[in-house]
Each structure stands twice: as C-alpha cells, then as structure tokens.
Design an enzyme around this catalytic site. Structure first.
Site, PDB file in Angstrom:
ATOM      1  N   TYR A 218       0.815  -1.211   0.000  1.00  0.00           N
ATOM      2  CA  TYR A 218       0.000   0.000   0.000  1.00  0.00           C
ATOM      3  C   TYR A 218       0.845   1.256   0.000  1.00  0.00           C
ATOM      4  CZ  TYR A 218       0.802   1.056   5.014  1.00  0.00           C
ATOM      5  OH  TYR A 218       1.360   1.393   6.217  1.00  0.00           O
TER       6      TYR A 218
ATOM      7  N   LYS B 140       6.301  -1.900   1.890  1.00  0.00           N
ATOM      8  CA  LYS B 140       5.137  -1.282   2.539  1.00  0.00           C
ATOM      9  C   LYS B 140       3.957  -2.249   2.455  1.00  0.00           C
ATOM     10  CE  LYS B 140       3.157   3.295   3.347  1.00  0.00           C
ATOM     11  NZ  LYS B 140       3.341   3.267   4.791  1.00  0.00           N
TER      12      LYS B 140
ATOM     13  N   GLU C 172      11.762   2.510  14.276  1.00  0.00           N
ATOM     14  CA  GLU C 172      10.941   3.590  13.707  1.00  0.00           C
ATOM     15  C   GLU C 172       9.638   3.669  14.476  1.00  0.00           C
ATOM     16  OE1 GLU C 172       9.664   2.658   9.647  1.00  0.00           O
ATOM     17  OE2 GLU C 172       9.800   0.525  10.118  1.00  0.00           O
TER      18      GLU C 172
ATOM     19  N   LEU D 226      11.046   1.169   7.146  1.00  0.00           N
ATOM     20  CA  LEU D 226      10.510   1.672   5.885  1.00  0.00           C
ATOM     21  C   LEU D 226      11.263   2.945   5.506  1.00  0.00           C
ATOM     22  CD1 LEU D 226       8.115   1.220   3.814  1.00  0.00           C
ATOM     23  CD2 LEU D 226       7.049   3.154   4.980  1.00  0.00           C
TER      24      LEU D 226
END
Ligand code: PDD
Length: 286
Positions: free
Chosen positions: A36, A150, A182, A206
């Site tokens: 996505y 992702k 993260e 990411l």
C-alpha cells in the site's frame, strides 16, 4: 481523525464507499498479500506523489506482483478520485492485493490483482499548538524482517498503537536490540546538540518519503545529519525529537515513556523543519 469521503476507486470504477467491495477470497484479506501507499493531499493536490509511486513499484516488485494498471497511469486515476471527492486536505490511501483465489498460500496460476483507493479528510497544516506535541511510548519491535516493503500486514503496528491509545500516547517508537527502529506508522528522529539523527534505511525500517524530503531540507538549512541507529537512552536525553510521515508531516515529540523532551514543548528546530516541509509540500504538490 478524518472521516471517509464518499467515492472510492475499486478496480476501474468509482463507486460510493458503501458499494466499494472486494471478494471475501481476496488474498489481501486472507494473507495480507498486498502492498500500500499513503500520500498527503494539500489544496486538492498530492504531495511527493512521484516518490510514493516509485516506492509502490519497489514494494510490488518485492512481492512479485504487478499493478493491474501500469503505475504510470495511477496519477490520473488518483486525480479523478480527488476531483470526485472534492477533497482539499487529507490523505489518499491505495493498495494493490494479489486479488481473488482459493485459499492456497503460493501464488495462484492466474492472478487478477486488485487496486483500491480512497481518500480521508484530515487537517494536516493548520493544527492547534496542542496538536503539535506528541506523546510517544516505546514498545518492542515484533515485526518481520522486510520492513522496507510497505506491506498491508500491519497487525504488529495495530497492536502497538492500541497499547499507545490505551496509555494516552499518540505514537509508538519500536525498539530492537536497545535501539529505536521507527514509529508505528512514521520515521523517528532525534536532535542531539546540533545533529539530526535518524536510523539508516535498510530492510529493518521503511524508507519514508517524508523522511527523505526532510533530510534534504535539513541539510539545505545547514543541519548536519547522522544516519544511524540510536538507543532509547539517547532518545530520552535528546534535545528535541520528532517523527515524520505522509499523514503527520513533522510531528514534534514532547514526551517519551514519561520523560520530557525539550522541556515538554515542541522544539524550535522541529518546528522550523515542519515549516520548511509545509512550504516545500505546498510548492511541489501536483
Ligand atoms: N505510514 N514507517 C512506517 C512503519 C510507516 O508505516 C510509515 C508511513 C512511515 C513514514 O513513511 P512516509 O513518510 O512515506 O509516509 C515510516 C503511513 C502514513 C500509514 O501507514 O498510514
């Protein structure tokens, strides 16, 4: 939080959200077999969309999936969606899944991937001072080892963000081997003295599109950057901290696990970078 607008895009058609449906055998539902993107919308235009679509292509190729329409044609579909919803500020969500099949783990022989898009209205720029003071808690990073993709498999982040919600926090910073990887849906930054520190990108986080833009803006502004893992203790003792994402831009952090950061107020460098980013976003939106 935003609310879902009226019109969604589902495999070639623009339909009212209540009619926007996919099969119960969609592999996205059964296996989270899909990827996505989320891009910000300001003044009815998309921010850094080219970068988001480039990352979509990387994610698709990492899971050996082809978009049902060429990725180069997606911007026209997105623009149509923005127009149909008459949305000025918020986010555009899209995902590509491996479509409908029997429940077999390996890819089906004939694949008809599914592309779905919808928008959500959200105030991104004009936030109240209180909305620029995020509270963060740390949680163990229990995710898989391909966080560069992702993937729509987000249960680890769903669980972590639920803990944050229950504890009155706004975001989680995930911890592995004593270092912050993260945020639950963002990249983590700290400022230590005159240095901006954020984890280097590899398969363990990411590669954020907002992260990349902010690093360029910070460098142009004369701030030096260290791309490396930083410890939880470094975060607790940071001069300033913030996180970045398409849906938060730059969000100053004022507390981590109950410890005040920059005196419990958004830090000046964080706010300056936020201002620079918003200017960049407005100027480059398409
Ligand atoms: N999430 N890291 C993770 C795990 C994320 O889910 C996101 C974004 C980011 C920031 O990436 P970018 O700057 O490209 O938005 C980093 C989106 C916003 C989401 O899942 O809603």
């Amino acid at each position: 939080m935003g609310f879902i607008m009226n019109i969604a895009y589902v495999n070639g058609e623009y339909v009212p959200i209540e009619d926007a449906k996919v099969s119960v055998r969609d592999r996205g539902l059964m296996f989270s077999d899909g990827v996505y993107e989320v891009a910000a919308i300001i003044n009815g235009k998309l921010i850094d969309n080219f970068e988001h679509l480039k990352r979509l292509e990387r994610s698709l190729s990492a899971i050996k999936l082809l978009s049902p329409v060429p990725v180069s044609e997606i911007p026209d579909l997105e623009k149509e969606l923005l127009t149909k919803n008459n949305i000025k500020e918020g986010t555009l969500y899209l995902h590509v899944t491996r479509g409908e099949s029997d429940r077999e783990f390996a890819f089906p022989d004939i694949v008809k991937p599914s592309l779905v898009m919808f928008v959500q209205s959200k105030n991104l720029i004009h936030l109240k001072p209180d909305d620029l003071s995020a509270i963060v808690i740390t949680v163990p990073d229990i995710r898989w080892k391909r966080r560069d993709i992702k993937s729509i498999a987000l249960i680890a982040q769903v669980m972590a963000k639920q803990i944050a919600k229950e504890e009155g926090a706004d975001e989680v910073w995930m911890v592995e081997d004593g270092c912050i990887t993260e945020g639950g849906s963002s990249n983590a930054f700290i400022i230590k003295g005159d240095k901006l520190i954020t984890r280097n990108t590899d398969n363990m986080i990411l590669s954020g599109i907002t992260r990349k833009a902010i690093m360029t803006l910070a460098e142009d502004f004369g701030i030096s950057i260290e791309e490396r893992a930083f410890t939880v203790d470094e975060a607790y003792n940071a001069t300033e901290a913030f996180f970045t994402s398409a849906s938060a831009f730059i969000m100053p952090v004022v507390r981590i696990d109950g410890k005040l950061i920059s005196g419990g107020k958004p830090g000046p460098i964080s706010l300056k970078l936020r201002e620079l980013y918003i200017n960049f976003a407005i100027e480059t939106a398409i």
